[in-house]
Design an enzyme around this catalytic site. Structure first.
Site, PDB file in Angstrom:
ATOM      1  N   ASP A 185      38.262  47.419  37.483  1.00 16.88           N
ATOM      2  CA  ASP A 185      39.396  47.491  38.467  1.00 16.88           C
ATOM      3  C   ASP A 185      39.761  48.713  38.948  1.00 16.88           C
ATOM      4  O   ASP A 185      38.934  50.309  38.541  1.00 16.88           O
ATOM      5  CB  ASP A 185      40.460  47.470  37.067  1.00 16.88           C
ATOM      6  CG  ASP A 185      41.745  47.556  37.577  1.00 16.88           C
ATOM      7  OD1 ASP A 185      42.186  46.737  38.648  1.00 16.88           O
ATOM      8  OD2 ASP A 185      43.062  47.392  36.994  1.00 16.88           O
ATOM      9  N   ASN A 235      44.101  36.180  41.385  1.00 17.10           N
ATOM     10  CA  ASN A 235      44.426  36.877  42.451  1.00 17.10           C
ATOM     11  C   ASN A 235      44.478  36.288  44.024  1.00 17.10           C
ATOM     12  O   ASN A 235      44.431  37.347  45.371  1.00 17.10           O
ATOM     13  CB  ASN A 235      42.429  37.675  42.769  1.00 17.10           C
ATOM     14  CG  ASN A 235      42.499  38.688  41.798  1.00 17.10           C
ATOM     15  OD1 ASN A 235      40.752  38.824  41.755  1.00 17.10           O
ATOM     16  ND2 ASN A 235      43.112  39.570  40.940  1.00 17.10           N
TER      17      ASN A 235
END
Length: 270
Positions: free
Chosen positions: A36, A84
């Site tokens: 991340d 996503n």
């Protein structure tokens, strides 16, 4: 081919450790990583988000090399979640391009290093060229055994569990299995990760402290290490830091440690 590594029973007895080939004497069998912070890394430096993702790929290469050197048997990376797709179309397109380049440029090296690639997630909705590349990566490395790199792509743990339950429900409805035969082990056998030991350690970069739909079932007894750095800055030092933190933990798997058990016995004898 059966996946190597600890079974659930062996993991409880052995605390999820294997001997490493690097500087550590004990490392977790299975490490999961939520990679991340690529975009935030880039924004903080006034760079395009794509540059952050490019640097993230470099961090992945370093991490795979470190995992091999340390003797990690399974490394699972959260490369692209099913959520996503909600990102801007241009960014998603850039990410797909990076995936293609990574497989084309790195697959031969992974194969040479003895790395087996396994992909988890939904593939039916992927573009044909990406679908073919993922299949190629698995087919080429199928017989490798030095380390298994599990790529979670278009993956969501809730969706994975729901799909497993649906498949089992069909078997129950057809009379193939009885309802009371549905066990933890049966559900695990229908997950994308069937045959892979549960993660011992999950690392997340960027300072966020949540799983974000990553290995929810499998992480039941995992240790978590949250690092404040963004993914492009993750290096061998950060990996070592996470492993050191992990090795300082005492894993109980719902039970008690040997020391606690001995203390209770001594107390009851007095």
């Amino acid at each position: 081919m059966e996946e190597r590594g600890n079974t659930k029973e062996g993991r409880n007895e052995g605390q999820g450790f294997v001997e490493g080939s690097g500087s550590r004497s004990l490392v977790p069998v299975h490490v999961g990583i939520i990679m991340d912070g690529n975009g935030r890394w880039a924004v903080a430096r006034g760079l395009p988000r794509l540059e952050g993702h490019r640097r993230g790929v470099e961090a992945l290469r370093r991490t795979v090399r470190s995992a091999i050197d340390l003797g990690v048997a399974y490394l699972t990376v959260y490369s692209f979640s099913s959520e996503n797709w909600a990102r801007p179309v241009e960014e998603v397109s850039d990410l797909m391009g990076l995936l293609k380049r990574f497989i084309r440029n790195d697959l031969a090296d992974l194969h040479k290093s003895g790395v087996k690639v396994r992909v988890i997630g939904i593939r039916d909705t992927l573009q044909p060229d990406i679908h073919a590349l993922l299949n190629e990566a698995e087919d080429l490395t199928r017989d490798n055994s030095r380390m298994t790199l599990v790529v979670a792509f278009n993956y969501g743990s809730r969706q994975e569990i729901a799909a497993a339950v649906r498949r089992i429900a069909v078997q129950v409805a057809s009379g193939e299995i009885a309802a009371d035969a549905v066990t933890d082990e049966l559900i695990e056998a229908h997950l994308d990760t069937a045959g892979i030991p549960d993660p011992d350690l999950i690392i997340r970069t960027s300072g966020e402290q949540r799983l974000s739909n990553f290995l929810l079932w499998q992480a039941a007894y995992a240790e978590f290490v949250f690092l404040p750095i963004h993914w492009p800055d993750f290096d061998r030092g950060a990996f070592d830091q996470a492993l050191t933190t992990y090795q300082m933990r005492e894993r109980r798997f719902g039970g008690v440690t040997v020391a606690e058990h001995a203390a209770e016995k001594l107390k009851s004898a007095l």
